[in-house]
Motif scaffolding. Sequence first.
Motif, short mmCIF file in Angstrom:
data_model
loop_
_atom_site.label_atom_id
_atom_site.label_comp_id
_atom_site.label_asym_id
_atom_site.label_seq_id
_atom_site.Cartn_x
_atom_site.Cartn_y
_atom_site.Cartn_z
N LEU A 1 -2.19 7.91 -60.54
CA LEU A 1 -2.99 9.06 -60.13
C LEU A 1 -2.59 10.23 -61.01
O LEU A 1 -1.40 10.53 -61.14
CB LEU A 1 -2.76 9.38 -58.65
N VAL A 2 -3.57 10.89 -61.62
CA VAL A 2 -3.31 11.99 -62.55
C VAL A 2 -4.01 13.24 -62.04
O VAL A 2 -5.19 13.20 -61.69
CB VAL A 2 -3.82 11.65 -63.98
N VAL A 3 -3.27 14.35 -62.01
CA VAL A 3 -3.84 15.64 -61.60
C VAL A 3 -3.31 16.73 -62.52
O VAL A 3 -2.28 16.57 -63.16
CB VAL A 3 -3.48 15.99 -60.12
N GLY A 4 -4.03 17.84 -62.56
CA GLY A 4 -3.53 19.02 -63.26
C GLY A 4 -2.52 19.74 -62.38
O GLY A 4 -2.41 19.47 -61.18
N ASP A 5 -1.79 20.67 -62.97
CA ASP A 5 -0.75 21.35 -62.21
C ASP A 5 -1.31 22.33 -61.18
O ASP A 5 -0.64 22.65 -60.21
CB ASP A 5 0.27 22.03 -63.10
N VAL B 1 1.57 14.70 -63.10
CA VAL B 1 1.04 16.06 -63.02
C VAL B 1 1.07 16.62 -64.43
O VAL B 1 2.15 16.80 -65.01
CB VAL B 1 1.87 16.94 -62.06
N VAL B 2 -0.10 16.86 -65.00
CA VAL B 2 -0.21 17.33 -66.37
C VAL B 2 -0.09 18.86 -66.38
O VAL B 2 -0.84 19.55 -65.70
CB VAL B 2 -1.55 16.89 -67.00
N ARG B 3 0.86 19.33 -67.17
CA ARG B 3 1.09 20.77 -67.30
C ARG B 3 0.93 21.17 -68.76
O ARG B 3 1.40 20.47 -69.65
CB ARG B 3 2.50 21.13 -66.85
N GLY B 4 0.28 22.30 -69.01
CA GLY B 4 0.17 22.81 -70.36
C GLY B 4 -0.68 21.94 -71.27
O GLY B 4 -1.46 21.12 -70.84
N SER C 1 -1.28 23.27 -54.53
CA SER C 1 -1.11 22.56 -53.26
C SER C 1 -1.60 21.12 -53.36
O SER C 1 -0.99 20.21 -52.78
CB SER C 1 -1.83 23.30 -52.14
N VAL C 2 -2.69 20.87 -54.08
CA VAL C 2 -3.20 19.51 -54.20
C VAL C 2 -2.22 18.66 -54.99
O VAL C 2 -1.85 17.56 -54.57
CB VAL C 2 -4.61 19.48 -54.83
N SER C 3 -1.79 19.14 -56.15
CA SER C 3 -0.86 18.35 -56.97
C SER C 3 0.46 18.11 -56.23
O SER C 3 1.02 17.01 -56.29
CB SER C 3 -0.62 18.99 -58.33
N SER C 4 0.93 19.09 -55.52
CA SER C 4 2.15 18.93 -54.74
C SER C 4 1.96 17.90 -53.63
O SER C 4 2.80 17.02 -53.42
CB SER C 4 2.56 20.28 -54.15
N ASN C 5 0.84 17.98 -52.93
CA ASN C 5 0.58 17.07 -51.82
C ASN C 5 0.42 15.63 -52.30
O ASN C 5 0.99 14.71 -51.70
CB ASN C 5 -0.66 17.54 -51.06
N VAL C 6 -0.35 15.42 -53.36
CA VAL C 6 -0.54 14.04 -53.82
C VAL C 6 0.76 13.47 -54.40
O VAL C 6 1.02 12.27 -54.27
CB VAL C 6 -1.72 13.87 -54.82
N ALA C 7 1.57 14.32 -55.03
CA ALA C 7 2.85 13.84 -55.55
C ALA C 7 3.75 13.33 -54.42
O ALA C 7 4.53 12.39 -54.61
CB ALA C 7 3.55 14.95 -56.33
N GLY D 1 -5.42 23.92 -59.60
CA GLY D 1 -6.87 23.88 -59.75
C GLY D 1 -7.51 25.23 -59.58
O GLY D 1 -7.03 26.23 -60.09
N ARG D 2 -8.57 25.26 -58.82
CA ARG D 2 -9.38 26.46 -58.70
C ARG D 2 -8.94 27.42 -57.61
O ARG D 2 -9.66 28.35 -57.29
CB ARG D 2 -10.84 26.06 -58.46
N SER D 3 -7.78 27.23 -57.03
CA SER D 3 -7.35 28.15 -55.97
C SER D 3 -7.06 29.52 -56.56
O SER D 3 -6.89 29.67 -57.76
CB SER D 3 -6.12 27.63 -55.25
N GLY D 4 -6.97 30.50 -55.72
CA GLY D 4 -6.73 31.86 -56.17
C GLY D 4 -5.28 32.18 -56.42
O GLY D 4 -4.95 33.29 -56.83
N PHE D 5 -4.39 31.24 -56.20
CA PHE D 5 -2.96 31.51 -56.35
C PHE D 5 -2.49 31.13 -57.74
O PHE D 5 -1.81 30.15 -57.94
CB PHE D 5 -2.17 30.75 -55.28
N LYS D 6 -2.86 31.94 -58.73
CA LYS D 6 -2.56 31.63 -60.12
C LYS D 6 -1.05 31.63 -60.41
O LYS D 6 -0.60 31.00 -61.35
CB LYS D 6 -3.24 32.63 -61.06
#
Length: 156
Positions: A106-110, A138-141, A123-129, A112-117
Amino acid sequence: MAGGRIVVGVDGSAPSLRALKWAARQAAATGDTVQAVISWEYPASWATLMPGVPPGFDPQHLAEQILDETVSQALPADQAAAVTLTVVGGNPSQALIDAAKDADLLVVGDRGRSGFKAAVLGSVSSNVAQHAPCPVVVVRGSIPGIPDEVEEDEKK
């Protein structure tokens, strides 16, 4: 021997573009297939702040458009055509966890579209991890070896 399946979370954000590119590159190296998943849900605030859903609002269709555009923007046409596109109504974390059942990765970005830049990990990447039934990347950068026009767009 048939390859496995890589599930990647997509929401149209720059980090999800990077995650999709990474997943496609990994699939090319391993012979796996790629399943791009986007989910949608009505914002909880609508229940208290709005009398109802705006007329003509179709979140399923909007999610389909975002998914199509993200895949075609991130990948060459031949790779994009091989990606399985999945739109799910529901919580993004749970949609990805469910889609990852029997997946190899399962691959996710670090984030997404939340307002907490400022968040280091979304939260999604943390939860799925924490809860995915398979390994999670979790792809960063930026991604070494892959030109990142996304980074250039973010600087503008």
